[in-house]
Design a protein around this motif. Sequence first.
Motif, PDB file in Angstrom:
ATOM      1  N   UNK A  39      -1.917   3.962   3.573  1.00  0.00           N
ATOM      2  CA  UNK A  39      -1.683   4.182   4.992  1.00  0.00           C
ATOM      3  C   UNK A  39      -1.256   5.630   5.146  1.00  0.00           C
ATOM      4  N   UNK A  40      -1.850   6.285   6.100  1.00  0.00           N
ATOM      5  CA  UNK A  40      -1.607   7.692   6.310  1.00  0.00           C
ATOM      6  C   UNK A  40      -1.094   7.869   7.737  1.00  0.00           C
ATOM      7  N   UNK A  41       0.063   8.476   7.870  1.00  0.00           N
ATOM      8  CA  UNK A  41       0.542   8.804   9.211  1.00  0.00           C
ATOM      9  C   UNK A  41       0.475  10.317   9.370  1.00  0.00           C
ATOM     10  N   UNK A  42      -0.400  10.748  10.247  1.00  0.00           N
ATOM     11  CA  UNK A  42      -0.529  12.174  10.543  1.00  0.00           C
ATOM     12  C   UNK A  42       0.258  12.442  11.812  1.00  0.00           C
ATOM     13  N   UNK A  73      -2.772  16.929  24.920  1.00  0.00           N
ATOM     14  CA  UNK A  73      -3.561  15.697  24.842  1.00  0.00           C
ATOM     15  C   UNK A  73      -2.659  14.471  24.670  1.00  0.00           C
ATOM     16  N   UNK A  74      -1.387  14.663  24.651  1.00  0.00           N
ATOM     17  CA  UNK A  74      -0.480  13.537  24.494  1.00  0.00           C
ATOM     18  C   UNK A  74      -0.518  12.918  23.117  1.00  0.00           C
ATOM     19  N   UNK A  75      -1.138  13.600  22.161  1.00  0.00           N
ATOM     20  CA  UNK A  75      -1.220  13.039  20.816  1.00  0.00           C
ATOM     21  C   UNK A  75      -0.037  13.524  19.986  1.00  0.00           C
ATOM     22  N   UNK A  76       0.732  12.595  19.495  1.00  0.00           N
ATOM     23  CA  UNK A  76       1.890  12.976  18.701  1.00  0.00           C
ATOM     24  C   UNK A  76       1.725  12.557  17.253  1.00  0.00           C
ATOM     25  N   UNK A  77       1.057  11.448  17.037  1.00  0.00           N
ATOM     26  CA  UNK A  77       0.864  10.955  15.682  1.00  0.00           C
ATOM     27  C   UNK A  77      -0.262   9.941  15.687  1.00  0.00           C
ATOM     28  N   UNK A  78      -0.814   9.721  14.521  1.00  0.00           N
ATOM     29  CA  UNK A  78      -1.863   8.721  14.395  1.00  0.00           C
ATOM     30  C   UNK A  78      -1.739   8.063  13.025  1.00  0.00           C
ATOM     31  N   UNK A 128       0.851  -1.184   0.000  1.00  0.00           N
ATOM     32  CA  UNK A 128       0.000   0.000   0.000  1.00  0.00           C
ATOM     33  C   UNK A 128       0.883   1.229   0.000  1.00  0.00           C
ATOM     34  N   UNK A 129       0.326   2.327  -0.513  1.00  0.00           N
ATOM     35  CA  UNK A 129       1.038   3.590  -0.446  1.00  0.00           C
ATOM     36  C   UNK A 129       1.079   4.061   1.004  1.00  0.00           C
ATOM     37  N   UNK A 130       2.204   4.603   1.378  1.00  0.00           N
ATOM     38  CA  UNK A 130       2.358   5.139   2.730  1.00  0.00           C
ATOM     39  C   UNK A 130       2.645   6.629   2.613  1.00  0.00           C
ATOM     40  N   UNK A 131       1.813   7.423   3.260  1.00  0.00           N
ATOM     41  CA  UNK A 131       2.006   8.859   3.203  1.00  0.00           C
ATOM     42  C   UNK A 131       2.161   9.430   4.603  1.00  0.00           C
ATOM     43  N   UNK A 132       3.112  10.321   4.758  1.00  0.00           N
ATOM     44  CA  UNK A 132       3.371  10.952   6.043  1.00  0.00           C
ATOM     45  C   UNK A 132       3.016  12.429   5.911  1.00  0.00           C
ATOM     46  N   UNK A 133       2.096  12.873   6.739  1.00  0.00           N
ATOM     47  CA  UNK A 133       1.568  14.234   6.613  1.00  0.00           C
ATOM     48  C   UNK A 133       1.642  14.958   7.949  1.00  0.00           C
ATOM     49  N   UNK A 134       2.198  16.157   7.923  1.00  0.00           N
ATOM     50  CA  UNK A 134       2.208  16.938   9.154  1.00  0.00           C
ATOM     51  C   UNK A 134       0.901  17.713   9.287  1.00  0.00           C
ATOM     52  N   UNK A 135       0.298  17.603  10.448  1.00  0.00           N
ATOM     53  CA  UNK A 135      -0.914  18.365  10.741  1.00  0.00           C
ATOM     54  C   UNK A 135      -0.536  19.478  11.696  1.00  0.00           C
ATOM     55  N   UNK A 136      -0.495  20.681  11.174  1.00  0.00           N
ATOM     56  CA  UNK A 136      -0.063  21.802  12.007  1.00  0.00           C
ATOM     57  C   UNK A 136      -0.967  21.965  13.224  1.00  0.00           C
ATOM     58  N   UNK A 179       8.119   7.153  13.345  1.00  0.00           N
ATOM     59  CA  UNK A 179       8.683   5.799  13.438  1.00  0.00           C
ATOM     60  C   UNK A 179       7.848   4.926  14.371  1.00  0.00           C
ATOM     61  N   UNK A 180       7.302   5.549  15.389  1.00  0.00           N
ATOM     62  CA  UNK A 180       6.452   4.810  16.326  1.00  0.00           C
ATOM     63  C   UNK A 180       5.231   4.227  15.590  1.00  0.00           C
ATOM     64  N   UNK A 181       4.661   5.010  14.687  1.00  0.00           N
ATOM     65  CA  UNK A 181       3.504   4.512  13.922  1.00  0.00           C
ATOM     66  C   UNK A 181       3.937   3.435  12.925  1.00  0.00           C
TER      67      UNK A 181
END
Length: 154
Positions: A62-65, A49-54, A35-43, A80-82
């Motif tokens: 697959x999308x890593x925000x 909230x302890x949220x660093x990535x999803x 699958x395509x893997x895309x890494x996107x920064x969400x400003x 890398x954690x995701x």
Amino acid sequence: MNIEQTVSTAVASLALGNVFTFDDLVRAVQDRRQRTLRVVELADLGDHDGICAVWLITESEDLVLHAHSDSVLHRQQFVLHEFAHMLLGHGQGDECSVEDVLLPDIPAHTRGRLLARQDLDSDREIAAESVADRLAASIRGSALAESRYLEIFG
Ligand SMILES: [Zn+2]
């Protein structure tokens, strides 16, 4: 299998050797998952909230925000954690479809299952963080190798 073995197996299964670049890793994960893997920064995704990535699984990719961070290493660790969750086969079956996610306003039910760092007590999180650390070390190794190369041949 204990966590140490799980981690070693996941990293070894990439067959990338001990030193590789971030791009090598992205390619390997894509090949693995087909699958395509895309890494996107969400400003707007703060690290409050302890949220660093999803990690979101859509029909085709697959999308890593990830949250913005001024530290490149910090940001890389979120991502890398995701990737580690993907390599460990976590998250299958309980992911939201991306249509449910109105970015950047991530709804509450998604928020509830975001991969927050305070969950580090579970075995899954410990394994993912450990895989992420190994991946980071290999990527660091490749940056070092490159700078040594430049020193000699640059
Ligand atoms: Zn996690």
